[in-house]
Design an enzyme around this catalytic site. Structure first.
Site: not given
Ligand code: UD1
Ligand code: MG
Length: 463
Positions: A11, A17, A82, A105-106, A158, A355, A391, A409
């Protein structure tokens, strides 16, 4: 709770994006931050102290969001991908258990039952890694699962690096995997950022393990919505709609009438009792709890508030951080700002603003009033146009109104001031001094009638 697994949730990314100043995992769906949602799922399959969240962008805010859950955090100060994110937690994660479940986390919709089944398969097969996958009609943006002729997983490619042939693969990587922890860190230590993004891809570990001849498991699910990853606000809105739709459905099955549910906004943390009716375009947010037999009419917003049973909220009312007792009636067009208590069967009508005000049982403020920092007893009538002047430009002062008081009133109550129980305040009064109980107070200039003045002025009187 599984003792074999530690969990790491990635996360730390900004989420380019999303085109936002806010870190992606702090955006909300169903009224909760994405990271809260993922942590809540994770803590259903492992004890909180086995769950580690990798934080980076706005680390402190993300830490705050997960603190109540009692999970641990790991800081990734530079977001190099990642793979790098997991590697940053090496010392904590290696000692945390023989297997590691990785979550992003997404990706907040995955069900705990799905994770439990994935973990079970991983342990039963003895695979070095097990990847949760699904098939998508439009796999654009996701990593693709590359399998050999006999169906064994060979790699994850990827989108950016995929050949046209690989792009045509519809089986995608969800970003949810189980690993044997020692195998994972052996590979991570060898990882190179030799891709278009210049990032350390966790997904490259799969190819590395496969090339060593290790067994890679695939756990494929049909319900692809469970692994919908949020990269843009379009996907955020999709996930939000799924969560709120689910919440509405659960409430309807529990006996709540929701008219035109697609227009009603319900946060995941709210509760609503049976036989309550929510009209179209109502919002019930935060930690609100609505009792049974209530009616909340169109365009009203109830946030972080408690409504007892049989409360009616007429259209276009805003109720924030307030408590409303049984049978009370609010609105239309009422605004309860914060810290209010409305007693049983009380009425707060149109264009009334409250309030930090307490209104006793059966009291009424039916039209056009501002009541701030006021303590109003039971059976009180507040006339139209009553204003508490709470106030003085420097600080706030209280107004106290005893039981059974009648405020005429257009009264101005200059605080601090007290009106004793059973008293009457004449309409149009400006009350600056305390009124004892059982008293009529008239605080306005006396009226003078000058008979014949208009005609004398126009000369008609002299003819
Ligand atoms: C990633 C996967 C992809 C998968 C997709 C699913 C990789 C390289 N790719 O792509 O194969 O299909 O998720 O949703 O893993 N994050 C960190 N630190 C970093 C980079 C990212 O903590 O340095 C966290 C982000 O906050 C996020 C998660 O890792 O929550 C995924 O990163 P994101 O950039 O969304 O990867 P995707 O392009 O979605
Ligand atoms: Mg993602």
């Amino acid at each position: 709770m599984n003792q074999d697994f530690a969990i790491v949730i990635l996360a730390a990314g900004l989420g380019t994006r999303m085109k936002s100043r806010r870190a992606k995992v702090l955006h909300r769906a169903g009224g909760k931050t994405l990271i809260e949602l993922v942590v809540s799922t994770a803590t259903q399959v492992a004890a909180p102290d086995r769950v580690h969240v990798v934080v980076g962008h706005q680390a402190e805010l993300v830490q705050q969001a997960v603190a109540v859950a009692g999970v641990r955090t790991i800081v990734q100060s530079e977001q190099l991908g990642t793979g790098h994110a997991v590697l940053e937690g090496r010392s904590a994660l290696e000692s945390a258990g023989p297997h590691l479940l990785v979550l992003y986390g997404d990706c907040p919709l995955v069900a705990p039952e799905t994770l439990a089944a994935l973990m079970r398969q991983h342990l039963e097969t003895g695979a070095a890694a097990t990847v949760l996958t699904t098939r998508l009609a439009d796999p654009a943006g996701y990593g693709r699962m590359i399998r050999d002729r006999s169906g064994h997983i060979q790699a994850i490619v990827e989108e950016k690096a995929a050949t046209p042939e690989q792009k045509a693969v519809t089986e995608i990587n969800s970003g949810i995997y189980c690993f044997q922890t020692p195998r994972l860190f052996e590979c991570l230590a060898r990882l190179r950022p030799d891709n278009a993004a210049g990032e350390y891809y966790l997904t490259d570990v799969i190819g590395d393990l496969a090339s060593q001849g290790r067994l890679i498991g695939g756990f494929s699910i049909c319900e692809s919505w469970q692994v919908l990853g949020i990269n843009t606000r379009v996907e955020l809105a999709e996930v939000d709609a799924v969560l709120r739709g689910r919440k509405a459905r659960a409430l309807m099955l529990d006996g709540v009438t929701i008219q035109r549910p697609e227009t009603v906004t319900l946060d995941l943390g709210v509760s609503v009792g049976s036989d309550t009716v929510l009209e179209p375009f109502v919002q019930v947010l935060g930690r609100s709890a609505i009792g049974s037999g209530c009616l909340v009419r169109s365009y009203s917003v109830v946030s972080d508030s408690t409504l007892a049973d049989e409360v009616t909220v007429e259209p276009f009312s805003l109720i924030h951080e307030s408590q409303i007792e049984r049978g009370a009636r609010i609105g239309p067009y009422a605004r309860l700002r914060t810290g209010n208590y409305v007693g049983a069967e009380a009425r707060v009508g149109n264009f009334v603003e409250l309030k930090k005000t307490r209104i006793g049982a059966r009291s009424k403020a039916q039209h056009l009033a501002y009541l701030g920092d006021a303590d109003i007893g039971a059976g009180v009538n507040i006339g139209a146009g009553t204003i508490t002047c709470n106030y003085d430009g420097l600080s706030k002062h209280p107004t106290t109104i005893g039981d059974g008081v009648f405020v005429g009133s257009n009264t101005t109550l200059v605080a601090p001031v007290e009106i004793g129980a059973g008293s009457y305040v004449a309409a149009g009064s400006v009350v600056t001094e305390n009124v004892p109980p059982d008293t009529l107070t008239i605080a306005r200039s006396r009226q003078t009638n000058k008979r014949g003045w208009p005609s004398r002025r126009s000369g008609r009187g002299r003819s």
